[in-house]
Design a protein around this motif. Structure first.
Motif, PDB file in Angstrom:
ATOM      1  N   TRP A 177       9.230   4.214   0.924  1.00  0.00           N
ATOM      2  CA  TRP A 177       8.547   5.444   0.518  1.00  0.00           C
ATOM      3  C   TRP A 177       7.093   5.401   0.918  1.00  0.00           C
ATOM      4  O   TRP A 177       6.409   4.402   0.738  1.00  0.00           O
ATOM      5  CB  TRP A 177       8.671   5.654  -0.984  1.00  0.00           C
ATOM      6  N   TYR A 189       7.222   3.003  -6.051  1.00  0.00           N
ATOM      7  CA  TYR A 189       7.707   3.271  -4.706  1.00  0.00           C
ATOM      8  C   TYR A 189       7.305   2.178  -3.710  1.00  0.00           C
ATOM      9  O   TYR A 189       6.909   2.459  -2.592  1.00  0.00           O
ATOM     10  CB  TYR A 189       7.231   4.642  -4.215  1.00  0.00           C
ATOM     11  N   GLY A 237      10.368   9.537   2.431  1.00  0.00           N
ATOM     12  CA  GLY A 237      11.057   8.261   2.425  1.00  0.00           C
ATOM     13  C   GLY A 237      12.007   8.153   3.598  1.00  0.00           C
ATOM     14  O   GLY A 237      12.560   9.160   4.042  1.00  0.00           O
ATOM     15  N   ARG A 276       6.307  13.177  -1.118  1.00  0.00           N
ATOM     16  CA  ARG A 276       6.366  11.792  -0.686  1.00  0.00           C
ATOM     17  C   ARG A 276       7.566  11.688   0.251  1.00  0.00           C
ATOM     18  O   ARG A 276       8.659  12.128  -0.087  1.00  0.00           O
ATOM     19  CB  ARG A 276       6.573  10.901  -1.910  1.00  0.00           C
ATOM     20  N   ASP A 327      -0.212   5.207  -6.872  1.00  0.00           N
ATOM     21  CA  ASP A 327       1.048   4.519  -7.128  1.00  0.00           C
ATOM     22  C   ASP A 327       0.859   3.114  -7.683  1.00  0.00           C
ATOM     23  O   ASP A 327       1.820   2.390  -7.894  1.00  0.00           O
ATOM     24  CB  ASP A 327       1.876   4.439  -5.844  1.00  0.00           C
TER      25      ASP A 327
END
Length: 142
Positions: free
Chosen positions: A41, A111, A58, A56, A82
């Motif tokens: 991610w 993530y 991924g 976001r 994060d």
């Protein structure tokens, strides 16, 4: 006789609609689920400015997904949104630099973010001197 035929037709329409709705749910579940377990991610990228709602991205093998995310507007840009830290209390004010410092230990990396284990933050010392006890007015013995 006509009422029975009408009821039978109505029942068949309802049955067909229910079956179609069930099929759509199954297709959606197949579409959302993925066999891949090693998702990578990226950071949350806000839609505008540097905070608020965003996405976001991924990737896993040749699959890619976008998730909605949110960056709080009071986040510490230095560490990234994060990386979550547990901070100590503020230290004493340094007379030489005019700032006080505290450290934070990494609590959680969301993530798979690349986070520092320990971070240090500083802020200017307060110019006001806070007194712990306030003088009582009008309640003393004369």
């Amino acid at each position: 006789m006509q009422v029975r035929g009408l009821l039978l037709l109505l029942a068949l329409i309802l049955l067909a609609a229910t079956a179609e709705a069930g099929k759509n749910k199954k297709e959606k579940a197949k579409k959302d689920s993925s066999e891949c377990e090693d998702w990578r991610w990226g950071p949350c990228v806000p839609n505008s400015k540097d905070c608020g709602l965003g996405y976001r991205e991924g990737t896993c093998k040749d699959e890619s997904k976008k998730l909605k995310c949110k960056i709080p507007c009071n986040w510490k840009k230095k560490f990234g949104a994060d990386c979550k830290y547990k901070f100590e209390s503020w230290g004493a004010c340094s007379a030489q630099t005019g700032v006080k410092t505290r450290s934070g230990i990494l609590k959680k990396a969301l993530y798979n973010a690349q986070c520092e284990e320990i971070v240090y933050v500083t802020k200017p010392c307060s110019s006001k001197i806070k007194s712990k006890s306030k003088a009582k007015k009008g309640k003393g013995k004369d």
